[in-house]
Design an enzyme around this catalytic site. Structure first.
Site, mmCIF file in Angstrom:
data_model
loop_
_atom_site.group_PDB
_atom_site.id
_atom_site.type_symbol
_atom_site.label_atom_id
_atom_site.label_comp_id
_atom_site.label_asym_id
_atom_site.label_seq_id
_atom_site.Cartn_x
_atom_site.Cartn_y
_atom_site.Cartn_z
ATOM 1 N N TYR A 120 5.115 -12.519 4.518
ATOM 2 C CA TYR A 120 3.940 -11.754 3.730
ATOM 3 C C TYR A 120 3.388 -12.848 2.395
ATOM 4 O O TYR A 120 4.073 -12.764 1.551
ATOM 5 C CB TYR A 120 4.313 -10.477 3.513
ATOM 6 N N LYS A 143 1.704 -12.367 7.676
ATOM 7 C CA LYS A 143 0.584 -11.543 7.056
ATOM 8 C C LYS A 143 0.188 -12.481 6.004
ATOM 9 O O LYS A 143 0.590 -12.662 5.082
ATOM 10 C CB LYS A 143 0.800 -10.235 6.514
ATOM 11 N N THR A 153 0.894 -1.252 0.039
ATOM 12 C CA THR A 153 0.102 -0.071 -0.003
ATOM 13 C C THR A 153 0.775 1.180 -0.009
ATOM 14 O O THR A 153 0.417 2.283 -0.529
ATOM 15 C CB THR A 153 -1.178 -0.061 1.232
#
Length: 298
Positions: free
Chosen positions: A139, A167, A51
């Site tokens: 991740y 994550k 992001t």
């Protein structure tokens, strides 16, 4: 909950990187964002993850943004550094550069584009962990990387001392249960999917690394605070109001919609992104605006 688990838990922001119209990082705006999230009760910030447009920032820019985020935080909120790359050597370089930055840990993505085997994924993360004492959070986001790190591989990696969590962004909440079963209760599992984040908490996840958090920080902090103490009625009430937003923030590739939404709410001065990403399509903007209204943000 252990001290480390509490450090990486609750409502964690996948923070946008504000830029001006020339594509330069807007550090004054970044400082205001950090203050905003501290005041809203967010539990941690991820600096230059997906992001945060890590893919279009140079290594030097990545490090500077992370260091400035730590500086602005002044120890009031943990900062997790995005430090992944699809070349193991580059990920190691990035991780080493962060050694004395003051970050609480690193978030490292499964190598993208080159599609390693499960053994390749294991060796990649093992090599990164061996180059640092910083806590490492794996991740897994196969929709972007083209590779899915299986729970069995996660369990192998969990045996490495400074690989402390993952994550998990498949949106498949059954993965939460499987990883907990294989990796053990002390291994931190964070959802990376806003739409299923609350369900992930119910199944044992410690928190959520959230895109929605950029624009609904207090609501998200409240929701996961309620959820983590078992008050799911209050958490569900908030989540129902935000569900349209959870979905519409991915109506175009992240972080395109969330940057436009943050700009619309006055949280950042520009919705500019670096190419090849472009600002939210004009015909889509009313849909995201409606989602903001439904969420009570406009």
């Amino acid at each position: 909950m252990s001290a480390q688990n509490s450090l990486f838990s609750g409502s964690i922001v996948a923070l946008v990187t504000p830029m001006n119209h020339y594509g330069e990082v807007d550090f004054s705006c970044l400082e205001k964002l950090v203050e905003h999230h501290i005041e809203a009760g967010s539990n941690a910030l991820v600096s230059v993850g997906t992001t945060g447009e890590s893919a279009t920032l140079s290594i030097e820019e990545n490090v500077k943004v992370i260091e400035k985020t730590v500086e602005f935080a002044k120890g009031r909120i943990p900062i997790i550094a995005g430090a992944g790359a699809n070349a193991t050597s580059e990920a190691i370089t990035m991780t080493k550069l962060l050694r004395d930055s003051g970050v609480a840990g690193c978030l490292s993505v499964v190598p993208y584009y080159n599609k390693p085997t499960q053994e390749g994924i294991y060796q990649h993360f093992k090599a990164i962990a061996e180059c640092t004492n910083l806590p490492q959070i794996l991740y897994n986001v196969p929709s972007r990387t083209g590779s899915d790190m299986k729970p069995e591989t996660v369990a192998r990696l969990a045996e490495i001392e400074n690989i402390v969590g993952i994550k998990e962004a498949t949106g498949d909440v059954s993965r939460i249960v499987k990883i907990k079963q294989l990796a053990g209760k002390n291994f931190i599992v964070l959802s990376g999917d806003d739409a299923t984040g609350l369900e992930a908490i119910k199944l044992g996840a410690e928190g959520v690394i959230s895109v929605t958090n950029n624009i609904a920080a207090k609501d998200m902090a409240d929701m996961y605070r309620y959820a983590l103490v078992g008050d799911f009625d209050k958490a569900e009430e908030i989540n129902a109001r935000l569900m349209r937003l959870h979905h519409d923030l991915f109506i175009e590739s992240n972080p395109i919609p969330v940057k436009w939404a943050a700009y619309r709410l006055g949280l950042i001065k520009s919705s500019h992104l670096r190419l090849p990403l472009t600002t939210l399509s004009e015909e889509i903007q009313p849909k995201v605006e409606d989602a903001l209204k439904i969420a009570g943000l406009l």
